[in-house]
Design a protein around this motif. Structure first.
Motif, short mmCIF file in Angstrom:
data_model
loop_
_atom_site.label_atom_id
_atom_site.label_comp_id
_atom_site.label_asym_id
_atom_site.label_seq_id
_atom_site.Cartn_x
_atom_site.Cartn_y
_atom_site.Cartn_z
N UNK A 132 0.66 -1.14 0.11
CA UNK A 132 -0.06 0.07 -0.01
C UNK A 132 0.96 1.23 0.03
N UNK A 133 2.02 1.08 0.87
CA UNK A 133 2.87 2.54 0.87
C UNK A 133 3.44 2.77 -0.57
N UNK A 134 3.89 1.59 -1.22
CA UNK A 134 4.25 1.81 -2.49
C UNK A 134 3.46 2.60 -3.40
N UNK A 135 2.22 2.02 -3.25
CA UNK A 135 1.01 2.34 -4.14
C UNK A 135 0.79 3.73 -4.07
N UNK A 136 1.04 4.14 -2.75
CA UNK A 136 0.84 5.62 -2.28
C UNK A 136 2.25 6.47 -2.58
N UNK A 137 3.34 5.72 -3.02
CA UNK A 137 4.16 6.63 -3.32
C UNK A 137 5.35 6.96 -2.23
N UNK A 138 5.07 6.46 -1.17
CA UNK A 138 5.87 6.74 0.10
C UNK A 138 7.19 5.81 0.04
N UNK A 139 7.10 4.87 -0.58
CA UNK A 139 8.28 3.92 -0.51
C UNK A 139 8.38 3.46 -1.96
#
Lengths: 140, 140
Positions: free
Chosen positions: A65-72
Motif C-alpha cells: 500500500x505504501x508503495x502504491x501511495x508513493x511513500x516507498x
DNA sequence: GTGAAAAGTTAGCAAAGACTAACTATGTGC
DNA sequence: GCACATAGTTAGTCTTTGCTAACTTTTCAC
C-alpha cells in the motif's frame, strides 16, 4: 438551527480524526523505516515486523500500500527505501514525535510512559499545539 | 541483545497503540450516546450519524458491535441505551476528554483547535499523563 | 385513520489490517 | 557449490468500518 450547526461542527471534528486515523499506520511505518535505515543501513520487512509487533505478511501487504501511495519503493525480496515524499513525511513525523516526547518529559512524565503516550499522541496534534508544546519544552 | 530488547520494547509500545486504536471508535460512540441522552433524552442513530459525519447504516452496524460487546442495549427501530458498563466507559471518556481539553486551553490553545486535538488525543493519554495535565490545568 | 416523510434495517460491496499456511528466493557455512 | 536456515511472498480467511441501494417500520400531518 443551533443543533444543526453544532452537529455539523462535531461531524467535522470527527471527520478530521478519522482522516488522522487513516494516516497513522503509514506514518508509523515511514518513521520506523527511516529509523532502521539510519540505524542499520537498511529496512527489512523482518525488522519492521519485529519492531511493530506484527507478522511479516502483514508488513508485506502494508508496504504494498505504501508503495502504491508513493511513500516507498521496493523490489521483490529486497529491502525498502523511502521516496522523497516518504522521507519528508518521516522527517515531519520524527519532528512531531520528538517535540511531543520532550514536552511530556518536561511536564514530569517518566521517559517510558512518555514514549508510549507520544507514540499515540503524535498523530493527533495540530501545528498550533505542537508550537505550544515546543515552547513549553524549551522554556528555561 | 540490546537490539532484541529494544525491538521488543518498541513492539510492546506499538501493540499498546494498536489496542488503543481498536477502542477509539467504541469510546467515541458511547461518549456521544451519553451526550445525546443528556441533551435530548434519547440517542437515535440518525443523530449519532449526523454528529459523527457518517451514514446511518454505518452507525447501525457499529451499534450491533457495541451491543455484542455489552456496551449498549437496543431494540429494533428504537433508540439506544447504555448498559452500566457503557455508562462507566462514557463517564471515563468524558472525564479524560475534559481534562485534555482544559489542559490544552490552559496551555494557550484556542478552544476550537483544542476541541479538535482533544478528540484525537484523549484516547492515547495514560492515567499518569492525565494526572499531570490535570494539575497543570488546575494550577493557580 | 391514512398516506407520505423520516428513520431504521438489511444486503452487498470495498479496502485496510490483522492472521496462518504454503511456497519461493536469498544467502551462508561447511 | 550445495544444503539448509532465514527472509520474503502469495493466497486465502476474518473483522472492522466505511459506502449505496432497496426495503420496512414508525411517526406525524392532515
Amino acid at each position: 438551527m443551533t443543533d444543526e450547526r453544532s452537529a455539523d461542527a462535531r461531524a467535522e471534528v470527527f471527520q478530521g480524526v478519522r482522516e488522522a486515523r487513516r494516516n497513522e499506520l503509514a506514518e508509523d511505518y515511514v518513521e520506523l523505516i527511516a529509523d532502521l535505515i539510519q540505524e542499520q543501513g537498511e529496512a527489512r520487512p523482518v525488522d519492521i515486523a519485529a519492531r511493530l509487533g506484527v507478522r511479516v505478511p502483514t508488513v508485506t501487504k502494508t508496504l504494498d500500500r505504501l508503495a502504491r501511495e508513493g511513500l516507498i519503493t521496493r523490489a521483490k525480496y529486497r529491502s525498502v527505501f523511502l521516496t522523497s515524499e516518504g522521507s519528508a513525511l518521516a522527517l515531519e513525523c520524527r519532528r512531531r514525535h520528538e517535540i511531543v516526547l520532550r514536552f511530556l518529559i518536561r511536564l514530569g512524565l517518566d521517559p517510558e510512559t512518555a514514549e508510549r503516550d507520544a507514540e499515540g499522541i503524535e498523530h493527533h496534534v495540530s501545528e498550533r499545539t505542537l508550537a505550544l508544546f515546543e515552547s513549553y519544552a524549551n522554556r528555561p
